[in-house]
Design an enzyme around this catalytic site. Structure first.
Site, mmCIF file in Angstrom:
data_model
loop_
_atom_site.group_PDB
_atom_site.id
_atom_site.type_symbol
_atom_site.label_atom_id
_atom_site.label_comp_id
_atom_site.label_asym_id
_atom_site.label_seq_id
_atom_site.Cartn_x
_atom_site.Cartn_y
_atom_site.Cartn_z
ATOM 1 N N TYR A 198 0.989 -1.355 0.028
ATOM 2 C CA TYR A 198 0.063 0.282 -0.031
ATOM 3 C C TYR A 198 0.531 1.148 -0.005
ATOM 4 C CZ TYR A 198 -3.845 3.316 1.881
ATOM 5 O OH TYR A 198 -4.551 4.092 1.786
ATOM 6 N N GLY B 156 2.861 1.047 -2.824
ATOM 7 C CA GLY B 156 1.982 1.628 -4.029
ATOM 8 C C GLY B 156 1.639 3.122 -4.077
ATOM 9 N N LYS B 157 1.064 3.506 -3.556
ATOM 10 C CA LYS B 157 1.133 4.980 -3.437
ATOM 11 C C LYS B 157 1.899 6.095 -3.336
ATOM 12 C CE LYS B 157 -3.476 5.085 -2.417
ATOM 13 N NZ LYS B 157 -4.751 5.749 -2.303
ATOM 14 N N ARG C 290 -11.031 -1.346 9.997
ATOM 15 C CA ARG C 290 -9.858 -0.130 10.468
ATOM 16 C C ARG C 290 -10.593 0.373 11.868
ATOM 17 N NH1 ARG C 290 -9.813 3.402 5.003
ATOM 18 N NH2 ARG C 290 -11.854 2.617 4.985
ATOM 19 N N VAL D 95 -12.496 2.445 13.555
ATOM 20 C CA VAL D 95 -13.393 3.701 14.495
ATOM 21 C C VAL D 95 -14.501 2.702 13.948
ATOM 22 C CG1 VAL D 95 -14.991 5.725 13.619
ATOM 23 C CG2 VAL D 95 -12.442 5.421 13.760
ATOM 24 N N GLY E 157 -2.585 0.118 22.887
ATOM 25 C CA GLY E 157 -3.289 1.235 23.032
ATOM 26 C C GLY E 157 -2.787 2.692 22.776
ATOM 27 N N THR F 260 -1.199 6.449 18.125
ATOM 28 C CA THR F 260 -1.839 8.152 18.535
ATOM 29 C C THR F 260 -2.463 7.563 16.829
ATOM 30 O OG1 THR F 260 -0.129 9.267 17.301
ATOM 31 C CG2 THR F 260 -0.554 9.038 19.883
ATOM 32 N N GLN G 260 2.338 7.112 15.364
ATOM 33 C CA GLN G 260 1.724 8.613 15.811
ATOM 34 C C GLN G 260 1.977 9.041 14.655
ATOM 35 O OE1 GLN G 260 5.101 10.764 18.095
ATOM 36 N NE2 GLN G 260 6.890 10.439 16.279
HETATM 37 P P1 NAD Z 1 -12.693 1.752 0.515
HETATM 38 O O1 NAD Z 1 -11.955 0.713 0.331
HETATM 39 O O2 NAD Z 1 -14.488 2.115 1.318
HETATM 40 O O3 NAD Z 1 -12.796 2.101 -1.205
HETATM 41 C C1 NAD Z 1 -11.609 2.106 -1.778
HETATM 42 C C2 NAD Z 1 -13.031 1.752 -3.300
HETATM 43 O O4 NAD Z 1 -11.961 1.640 -4.330
HETATM 44 C C3 NAD Z 1 -13.768 0.286 -2.884
HETATM 45 O O5 NAD Z 1 -15.071 1.152 -3.638
HETATM 46 C C4 NAD Z 1 -13.347 -0.602 -3.884
HETATM 47 O O6 NAD Z 1 -14.391 -1.488 -4.678
HETATM 48 C C5 NAD Z 1 -12.636 0.346 -5.137
HETATM 49 N N1 NAD Z 1 -11.411 -0.482 -5.846
HETATM 50 C C6 NAD Z 1 -10.376 -1.063 -4.897
HETATM 51 N N2 NAD Z 1 -9.607 -1.821 -6.106
HETATM 52 C C7 NAD Z 1 -9.837 -0.962 -6.739
HETATM 53 C C8 NAD Z 1 -9.751 -1.493 -8.598
HETATM 54 N N3 NAD Z 1 -8.367 -2.405 -8.923
HETATM 55 N N4 NAD Z 1 -10.628 -1.071 -9.294
HETATM 56 C C9 NAD Z 1 -11.529 -0.512 -9.381
HETATM 57 N N5 NAD Z 1 -11.998 0.129 -8.079
HETATM 58 C C10 NAD Z 1 -11.606 -0.494 -6.793
HETATM 59 O O7 NAD Z 1 -11.499 2.881 0.900
HETATM 60 P P2 NAD Z 1 -11.966 4.377 1.165
HETATM 61 O O8 NAD Z 1 -11.236 4.755 2.552
HETATM 62 O O9 NAD Z 1 -13.334 5.036 1.061
HETATM 63 O O10 NAD Z 1 -10.685 5.143 0.540
HETATM 64 C C11 NAD Z 1 -10.719 5.685 -0.698
HETATM 65 C C12 NAD Z 1 -9.471 6.214 -1.063
HETATM 66 O O11 NAD Z 1 -9.105 7.193 -0.137
HETATM 67 C C13 NAD Z 1 -8.091 5.105 -1.577
HETATM 68 O O12 NAD Z 1 -7.112 5.435 -2.016
HETATM 69 C C14 NAD Z 1 -7.304 5.454 -0.251
HETATM 70 O O13 NAD Z 1 -6.124 4.484 -0.733
HETATM 71 C C15 NAD Z 1 -7.002 6.539 0.014
HETATM 72 N N6 NAD Z 1 -7.586 6.894 1.615
HETATM 73 C C16 NAD Z 1 -8.324 6.418 2.423
HETATM 74 C C17 NAD Z 1 -8.127 7.059 3.881
HETATM 75 C C18 NAD Z 1 -8.639 6.519 5.024
HETATM 76 O O14 NAD Z 1 -8.723 6.895 6.376
HETATM 77 N N7 NAD Z 1 -10.121 6.551 4.753
HETATM 78 C C19 NAD Z 1 -7.253 7.415 4.371
HETATM 79 C C20 NAD Z 1 -6.243 7.324 3.527
HETATM 80 C C21 NAD Z 1 -5.786 7.847 2.201
HETATM 81 N N1 UDP Z 2 -6.352 -1.033 15.607
HETATM 82 C C1 UDP Z 2 -6.736 -1.118 17.092
HETATM 83 N N2 UDP Z 2 -8.158 -2.276 16.835
HETATM 84 C C2 UDP Z 2 -8.474 -2.606 15.921
HETATM 85 C C3 UDP Z 2 -8.144 -1.806 14.132
HETATM 86 C C4 UDP Z 2 -6.999 -1.111 14.885
HETATM 87 O O1 UDP Z 2 -6.184 -1.276 17.833
HETATM 88 O O2 UDP Z 2 -9.804 -3.243 15.741
HETATM 89 C C5 UDP Z 2 -5.759 0.037 15.540
HETATM 90 C C6 UDP Z 2 -3.914 -0.420 14.733
HETATM 91 O O3 UDP Z 2 -3.418 -1.281 15.141
HETATM 92 C C7 UDP Z 2 -3.855 1.249 14.572
HETATM 93 C C8 UDP Z 2 -5.155 1.770 14.843
HETATM 94 O O4 UDP Z 2 -6.250 1.385 15.757
HETATM 95 O O5 UDP Z 2 -2.790 1.373 15.388
HETATM 96 C C9 UDP Z 2 -5.760 2.317 13.565
HETATM 97 O O6 UDP Z 2 -5.474 1.383 12.590
HETATM 98 P P1 UDP Z 2 -6.866 1.397 10.999
HETATM 99 O O7 UDP Z 2 -6.768 0.514 10.782
HETATM 100 O O8 UDP Z 2 -7.834 2.191 11.407
HETATM 101 O O9 UDP Z 2 -5.457 2.359 10.637
HETATM 102 P P2 UDP Z 2 -4.083 2.675 10.204
HETATM 103 O O10 UDP Z 2 -3.334 3.937 10.782
HETATM 104 O O11 UDP Z 2 -3.064 2.224 11.035
HETATM 105 O O12 UDP Z 2 -4.248 2.730 9.401
#
Ligand code: NAD
Ligand code: UDP
Length: 335
Positions: free
Chosen positions: A145, A148-149, A186, A188, A207, A210, A276
């Site tokens: 991940y 890739g990003k 995740r 939350v 735990g 942060t 953190q």
């Molecule tokens: P999510 O998993 O709910 O959404 C991702 C979506 O992409 C899903 O609908 C999935 O089916 C689709 N998808 C995955 N692989 C695909 C592919 N190969 N082709 C077409 N569709 C595909 O996750 P999200 O939290 O909504 O995240 C959306 C974007 O935001 C992601 O790129 C993620 O990396 C980025 N992002 C999210 C967070 C967060 O906290 N939610 C933080 C940092 C970055």
């Molecule tokens: N985490 C946790 N319990 C869970 C899921 C996640 O304690 O059921 C912790 C995880 O180890 C991390 C933080 O919560 O320290 C945030 O995790 P999340 O998977 O939401 O996102 P991350 O920021 O790690 O990508």
């Protein structure tokens, strides 16, 4: 003027909110998704609109459509899901970026990349400004991940330099809200679902790590503001809420807000779990005039209401069948 806007990953958690927001703004939206972690249920209410179109497509294959803007969100975002098929995760980020950048180039339209705070890895600089180059383990289980990003960011900036493409890169920090899948994995969604079901709340490690949680409406406002900037603004710009709390504090808050009898249990800490994380949002304030406005309690209250309603309707149907068999790779911590 109304635009036709492509949202890849539009059926996911964030994507579905973005589609809503863009439609409310009077645009036509083309939502492209392969439904790996997203669900048609997230956009069900939009299907009757003649301004909304949904297309099943995997971004690792080229796409030929006509649009005025592209938001590239397609990629699993939860560690559980992105580690389930790590090769596919890297392919989605890298090949997906190339295919969407090629599309943007052919159409000569701006493209926004949903990058991530994970590009900073387990950060040694705190809070994290955009200038921090990060501390990523290139061979660990999160690398599919993170790298890739990071590669996607490199591609965006190379297309910008080499082909003068208009790019917008945002680095999203932990975002939460309605439309997260109950089995998303995740923190939350896990804590709220566990609390509402009266199940044990699973704290990974001690735990004390942060995170800083941003409510999805705040994020979506920033995404649109970023897309609306002039061509000179490329980012990367951090988007997140700088209010930082420990995972333990989040668990206590969720228990209090749901009035739950759940117990706290400790599980092994995932490998390379960042200790953190907090965004420095100076750039977002200065360039976008943006800062988050939804306090954690208010955002959690809305999210609890969402899951409460969902669990009451679907209660028995929410089996774990969407979860990959293997969770995140873990290290033993003695708990
Ligand atoms: P999510 O998993 O709910 O959404 C991702 C979506 O992409 C899903 O609908 C999935 O089916 C689709 N998808 C995955 N692989 C695909 C592919 N190969 N082709 C077409 N569709 C595909 O996750 P999200 O939290 O909504 O995240 C959306 C974007 O935001 C992601 O790129 C993620 O990396 C980025 N992002 C999210 C967070 C967060 O906290 N939610 C933080 C940092 C970055
Ligand atoms: N985490 C946790 N319990 C869970 C899921 C996640 O304690 O059921 C912790 C995880 O180890 C991390 C933080 O919560 O320290 C945030 O995790 P999340 O998977 O939401 O996102 P991350 O920021 O790690 O990508």
């Amino acid at each position: 003027m109304a635009k036709r806007i492509l949202v890849t990953g539009g059926a996911g958690f964030i994507g579905s909110h973005l589609c809503d927001r863009l439609l409310r703004g009077g645009n036509d939206v083309l939502c492209v998704d392969n439904f790996l972690t997203g669900s048609q249920a997230n956009v069900e209410h939009l299907l009757d609109s003649r301004h909304f179109e949904i297309m099943e497509h995997d971004v690792t294959s080229p796409l030929r459509v006509e649009v005025d803007q592209i938001y590239n969100l397609a990629c699993p975002a939860s560690p559980v899901h992105y580690q389930a098929d790590p090769v596919r995760t890297t392919k989605t980020s890298v090949m997906g970026a190339i295919n969407m950048l090629d599309l943007a180039r052919r159409l000569d339209v701006p493209i926004l990349q949903a990058s991530t705070s994970e590009v900073y890895g387990d950060p040694e600089v705190h809070p994290q400004p955009e200038s921090y180059l990060g501390n990523v383990n290139t061979i660990g289980p999160r690398a599919c991940y993170d790298e890739g990003k990071r590669c996607a960011e490199a591609l965006f900036f190379d297309y910008h330099r080499q082909h003068q493409l208009q790019i917008k890169v945002i680095r999203i920090f932990n975002t939460y809200g309605p439309n997260m899948h109950p089995d998303d994995g995740r923190v939350v969604s896990n804590f709220i679902v566990q609390a509402l079901r009266g199940e044990d709340i699973t704290i990974y490690g001690d735990g004390s790590q942060t995170r800083s949680f941003c409510y999805v409406d705040d994020l979506v406002k920033a995404m649109v503001a970023m897309m609306d900037t002039d061509g000179s603004v490329t980012g990367p710009i951090n988007i997140g809420n700088p209010d930082e709390i420990t995972v333990n504090q989040l668990a206590e808050l969720v228990i209090e807000m749901t009035n739950s009898n759940s117990r706290l249990v400790h599980k092994a800490l995932p490998v390379d779990d960042p200790r953190q994380r907090r965004p420095d949002i100076t750039q977002a304030r200065q360039v976008l005039g943006w800062e988050p406005s939804v306090q954690l309690r208010a955002g959690l209250a809305r999210t609890v209401r969402y899951f409460d309603a969902l669990l009451q309707v679907n209660g028995a149907n929410l089996a774990q069948d969407n979860l990959p068999e293997q969770g995140p790779f873990t290290v033993e911590t003695g708990f």
